[in-house]
Design a protein around this motif. Structure first.
Motif, PDB file in Angstrom:
ATOM      1  N   THR A 119      16.572   8.934  15.967  1.00 34.10           N
ATOM      2  CA  THR A 119      17.898   9.266  16.490  1.00 34.10           C
ATOM      3  C   THR A 119      17.813  10.373  17.523  1.00 34.10           C
ATOM      4  OG1 THR A 119      18.915   8.617  14.389  1.00 34.10           O
ATOM      5  CG2 THR A 119      20.223   9.990  15.853  1.00 34.10           C
ATOM      6  N   PHE A 120      16.983  11.364  17.253  1.00 31.79           N
ATOM      7  CA  PHE A 120      16.784  12.466  18.205  1.00 31.79           C
ATOM      8  C   PHE A 120      16.290  11.948  19.549  1.00 31.79           C
ATOM      9  CE2 PHE A 120      13.551  15.273  20.074  1.00 31.79           C
ATOM     10  CZ  PHE A 120      14.344  16.342  20.442  1.00 31.79           C
ATOM     11  N   LEU A 121      15.299  11.047  19.543  1.00 32.18           N
ATOM     12  CA  LEU A 121      14.767  10.513  20.795  1.00 32.18           C
ATOM     13  C   LEU A 121      15.835   9.741  21.560  1.00 32.18           C
ATOM     14  CD1 LEU A 121      11.172   9.273  19.850  1.00 32.18           C
ATOM     15  CD2 LEU A 121      11.808  11.371  21.051  1.00 32.18           C
ATOM     16  N   ARG A 122      16.644   8.968  20.856  1.00 40.02           N
ATOM     17  CA  ARG A 122      17.731   8.249  21.518  1.00 40.02           C
ATOM     18  C   ARG A 122      18.717   9.225  22.152  1.00 40.02           C
ATOM     19  NH1 ARG A 122      19.981   5.456  16.596  1.00 40.02           N
ATOM     20  NH2 ARG A 122      21.716   4.915  18.010  1.00 40.02           N
ATOM     21  N   ALA A 123      18.959  10.344  21.473  1.00 40.07           N
ATOM     22  CA  ALA A 123      19.918  11.325  21.987  1.00 40.07           C
ATOM     23  C   ALA A 123      19.407  12.002  23.260  1.00 40.07           C
ATOM     24  CB  ALA A 123      20.226  12.365  20.913  1.00 40.07           C
ATOM     25  N   ILE A 124      18.129  12.401  23.261  1.00 43.73           N
ATOM     26  CA  ILE A 124      17.628  13.083  24.468  1.00 43.73           C
ATOM     27  C   ILE A 124      17.386  12.103  25.603  1.00 43.73           C
ATOM     28  CG2 ILE A 124      16.619  14.965  23.131  1.00 43.73           C
ATOM     29  CD1 ILE A 124      13.858  13.753  23.694  1.00 43.73           C
ATOM     30  N   ASP A 125      17.338  10.803  25.275  1.00 42.71           N
ATOM     31  CA  ASP A 125      17.240   9.780  26.320  1.00 42.71           C
ATOM     32  C   ASP A 125      18.599   9.451  26.932  1.00 42.71           C
ATOM     33  OD1 ASP A 125      14.511   9.517  26.196  1.00 42.71           O
ATOM     34  OD2 ASP A 125      14.529   7.807  24.817  1.00 42.71           O
ATOM     35  N   GLY A 126      19.665  10.076  26.409  1.00 39.99           N
ATOM     36  CA  GLY A 126      20.992   9.910  27.010  1.00 39.99           C
ATOM     37  C   GLY A 126      21.833   8.818  26.411  1.00 39.99           C
ATOM     38  N   LEU A 174      12.767  16.011  29.292  1.00 39.29           N
ATOM     39  CA  LEU A 174      12.536  16.588  27.968  1.00 39.29           C
ATOM     40  C   LEU A 174      11.685  15.666  27.101  1.00 39.29           C
ATOM     41  CD1 LEU A 174      12.949  18.673  25.744  1.00 39.29           C
ATOM     42  CD2 LEU A 174      15.206  17.655  25.284  1.00 39.29           C
ATOM     43  N   ARG A 175      11.882  14.365  27.219  1.00 44.29           N
ATOM     44  CA  ARG A 175      11.111  13.418  26.398  1.00 44.29           C
ATOM     45  C   ARG A 175       9.605  13.643  26.573  1.00 44.29           C
ATOM     46  NH1 ARG A 175      11.915   8.224  24.037  1.00 44.29           N
ATOM     47  NH2 ARG A 175       9.903   7.556  23.234  1.00 44.29           N
ATOM     48  N   SER A 176       9.166  13.972  27.772  1.00 40.05           N
ATOM     49  CA  SER A 176       7.738  14.182  28.026  1.00 40.05           C
ATOM     50  C   SER A 176       7.226  15.477  27.426  1.00 40.05           C
ATOM     51  CB  SER A 176       7.454  14.173  29.534  1.00 40.05           C
ATOM     52  OG  SER A 176       8.022  15.324  30.159  1.00 40.05           O
ATOM     53  N   ARG A 177       8.123  16.301  26.918  1.00 37.02           N
ATOM     54  CA  ARG A 177       7.730  17.590  26.327  1.00 37.02           C
ATOM     55  C   ARG A 177       7.928  17.606  24.816  1.00 37.02           C
ATOM     56  NH1 ARG A 177       9.531  18.630  31.502  1.00 37.02           N
ATOM     57  NH2 ARG A 177      11.746  18.856  31.033  1.00 37.02           N
ATOM     58  N   VAL A 178       8.039  16.424  24.214  1.00 36.00           N
ATOM     59  CA  VAL A 178       8.165  16.287  22.760  1.00 36.00           C
ATOM     60  C   VAL A 178       6.800  15.920  22.178  1.00 36.00           C
ATOM     61  CG1 VAL A 178       9.249  14.990  20.888  1.00 36.00           C
ATOM     62  CG2 VAL A 178      10.586  15.629  22.915  1.00 36.00           C
ATOM     63  N   TRP A 179       6.452  16.552  21.062  1.00 32.11           N
ATOM     64  CA  TRP A 179       5.172  16.345  20.383  1.00 32.11           C
ATOM     65  C   TRP A 179       5.421  15.936  18.938  1.00 32.11           C
ATOM     66  CZ3 TRP A 179       0.487  18.717  22.714  1.00 32.11           C
ATOM     67  CH2 TRP A 179       0.748  19.360  23.944  1.00 32.11           C
ATOM     68  N   TRP A 180       4.511  15.137  18.393  1.00 33.55           N
ATOM     69  CA  TRP A 180       4.562  14.798  16.966  1.00 33.55           C
ATOM     70  C   TRP A 180       3.355  15.428  16.277  1.00 33.55           C
ATOM     71  CZ3 TRP A 180       8.104  12.903  13.743  1.00 33.55           C
ATOM     72  CH2 TRP A 180       7.700  12.482  12.478  1.00 33.55           C
ATOM     73  N   GLY A 181       3.607  16.143  15.192  1.00 35.61           N
ATOM     74  CA  GLY A 181       2.531  16.747  14.418  1.00 35.61           C
ATOM     75  C   GLY A 181       1.979  15.754  13.422  1.00 35.61           C
ATOM     76  N   ALA A 182       0.772  15.276  13.648  1.00 38.20           N
ATOM     77  CA  ALA A 182       0.173  14.239  12.809  1.00 38.20           C
ATOM     78  C   ALA A 182      -0.861  14.839  11.862  1.00 38.20           C
ATOM     79  CB  ALA A 182      -0.484  13.164  13.674  1.00 38.20           C
ATOM     80  N   GLY A 183      -0.763  14.470  10.588  1.00 39.94           N
ATOM     81  CA  GLY A 183      -1.719  14.953   9.602  1.00 39.94           C
ATOM     82  C   GLY A 183      -2.798  13.967   9.254  1.00 39.94           C
ATOM     83  N   ASN A 184      -2.683  12.741   9.781  1.00 35.93           N
ATOM     84  CA  ASN A 184      -3.697  11.721   9.484  1.00 35.93           C
ATOM     85  C   ASN A 184      -3.714  10.696  10.618  1.00 35.93           C
ATOM     86  OD1 ASN A 184      -1.584   9.724   8.911  1.00 35.93           O
ATOM     87  ND2 ASN A 184      -1.300  10.842   6.994  1.00 35.93           N
ATOM     88  N   SER A 185      -4.645   9.769  10.560  1.00 33.53           N
ATOM     89  CA  SER A 185      -4.828   8.797  11.642  1.00 33.53           C
ATOM     90  C   SER A 185      -3.645   7.844  11.761  1.00 33.53           C
ATOM     91  CB  SER A 185      -6.120   8.001  11.418  1.00 33.53           C
ATOM     92  OG  SER A 185      -7.249   8.857  11.525  1.00 33.53           O
ATOM     93  N   GLU A 186      -3.054   7.456  10.632  1.00 30.41           N
ATOM     94  CA  GLU A 186      -1.908   6.541  10.690  1.00 30.41           C
ATOM     95  C   GLU A 186      -0.750   7.188  11.441  1.00 30.41           C
ATOM     96  OE1 GLU A 186       1.861   4.952  10.070  1.00 30.41           O
ATOM     97  OE2 GLU A 186       1.281   6.820   9.067  1.00 30.41           O
ATOM     98  N   SER A 187      -0.499   8.461  11.147  1.00 27.16           N
ATOM     99  CA  SER A 187       0.581   9.184  11.820  1.00 27.16           C
ATOM    100  C   SER A 187       0.273   9.372  13.304  1.00 27.16           C
ATOM    101  CB  SER A 187       0.791  10.539  11.136  1.00 27.16           C
ATOM    102  OG  SER A 187       1.888  11.216  11.678  1.00 27.16           O
ATOM    103  N   ALA A 188      -0.995   9.625  13.626  1.00 26.51           N
ATOM    104  CA  ALA A 188      -1.397   9.768  15.027  1.00 26.51           C
ATOM    105  C   ALA A 188      -1.218   8.452  15.778  1.00 26.51           C
ATOM    106  CB  ALA A 188      -2.849  10.227  15.110  1.00 26.51           C
ATOM    107  N   ARG A 189      -1.581   7.337  15.132  1.00 26.05           N
ATOM    108  CA  ARG A 189      -1.399   6.030  15.762  1.00 26.05           C
ATOM    109  C   ARG A 189       0.077   5.763  16.027  1.00 26.05           C
ATOM    110  NH1 ARG A 189      -3.737   3.503  12.217  1.00 26.05           N
ATOM    111  NH2 ARG A 189      -5.785   3.224  13.189  1.00 26.05           N
TER     112      ARG A 189
END
Length: 342
Positions: free
Chosen positions: A144-151, A179-194
């Motif tokens: 939902t957050f990504l949809r919001a910052i995408d307008g 702003l979308r290009s400045r969002v990061w996801w904190g991944a704790g494992n390979s599945e989350s990174a993928r």
């Protein structure tokens, strides 16, 4: 390593010897330290976010204060726990900080780390998760957050409103281009990174992975980074995503630093956190020339473009600024960093 900065846990409370660091002191010192690092040419200042603890919990006011009093340093989080967030309110706040900073926000978000409470996000009003750790809630909020910052619009306009009216759905405001290009996801494992690579956001990887294969931590983390980049390419995203890793690194050049960190260097550790068998990265603490040799062998540092140094914020501005300056002068250039002010 193209960039480096600091990652602060923002601890406050009793320091021993009758001394106490208040929440206000902690935040004001964070602003002062960021200003000093901005003068040195350090690339970023990032903050952990923890609820129900004596640490930073609501980082946006702090990031806005830093952004308004600095010129070039990146301001960010590592990471905001999306289980606790109203995604539309976060979209408004993130856009505001990004505009104040002229596009210097690095917004790291994720499911969050283990807490001092059980399902604390439910006390914030976010219920309905079917996952014992709330991972589904975090990803739903993030989508939902990504949809919001995408307008994307979320609320029906009132055609009879005296403030503009109209028809259709209205997006939240403000909107910050890029702003979308400045969002990061904190991944704790390979599945989350993928998953992060598939979604198309940058990757933050910490000093802990909820995986344990017997491999050294840096090699396991380097594989996680490659998994992320492969998923990014396979999804057809344009451009090159950023990747950060965090490390506990302490150049020892004074007796005081040796007192605090001498003998702290240890190897990787395997343990259980949040019910998962996990690998914990080592602490690096040595003279600068020794650190250079060790860090050049760290596979994940070689793979990432950004390095975050975890700092002991309780030790104050002067101490931490000295540690950061020493790293910038004697260690970072050998890892590929090109500073402009140090």
């Amino acid at each position: 390593m193209e960039r480096f900065g600091t990652l602060s846990f923002g601890h406050y409370g009793p320091l021993g010897g009758g001394r106490t660091l208040s929440a206000g002191d902690s935040m004001k010192q964070a602003i002062e330290l960021a200003q000093g690092m901005d003068e040195l040419g350090v690339d970023g200042t990032y903050f952990r976010v923890h609820h129900f603890a004596r640490q930073q919990a609501s980082p946006m006011p702090l990031l806005a204060a830093i952004a308004a009093t600095t010129k070039r340093i990146e301001v960010g989080t590592g990471v905001i726990d999306m289980r606790y967030e109203n995604p539309l309110a976060l979209a408004e706040e993130a856009a505001a900080v990004d505009l104040i900073s002229d596009g210097r926000l690095a917004l790291g978000v994720s499911r969050g780390s283990p807490e001092t409470v059980l399902r604390g996000y439910e006390a914030f009003g976010y219920t309905g998760s079917t996952d014992p750790r709330g991972a589904d809630l975090a990803r739903d909020h993030f989508a939902t957050f990504l949809r919001a910052i995408d307008g994307e619009g979320f609320a029906e306009r009132d055609p009879h409103s005296p403030f503009g009216g109209g028809t259709g759905l209205q997006a939240v405001e403000p909107q910050s281009p890029g702003l979308r290009s400045r969002v990061w996801w904190g991944a704790g494992n390979s599945e989350s990174a993928r998953w992060a690579g598939t979604v198309g956001v940058n990757l933050m990887s910490s000093t802990l992975l909820t995986e344990a294969s017997g491999q050294p931590f840096d090699e396991l983390q380097a594989q996680q980074i490659e998994t992320f980049r492969t998923a990014w390419r396979d999804a057809g995203h344009a451009g090159k995503p950023r990747v950060s890793v965090s490390r506990s690194i302490f150049p020892i050049t004074t007796a005081e630093e040796h007192m605090y960190f001498g003998g702290r260097q240890d190897g990787d550790q395997i343990g259980v956190i949040d019910g998962m068998r996990s690998t914990f990265g080592k602490t690096y603490a040595a003279e600068p020339d020794v650190l250079v040799e060790q860090l050049l062998q760290d596979a994940a540092i070689r793979s990432a473009d950004t390095l975050m140094l975890t700092i002991p914020s309780q030790l104050g501005v002067a101490f931490n600024l000295r540690v950061v300056e020493c790293f910038a002068r004697y260690v970072a250039p050998a890892l590929g960093w090109v500073g402009t002010r140090v």
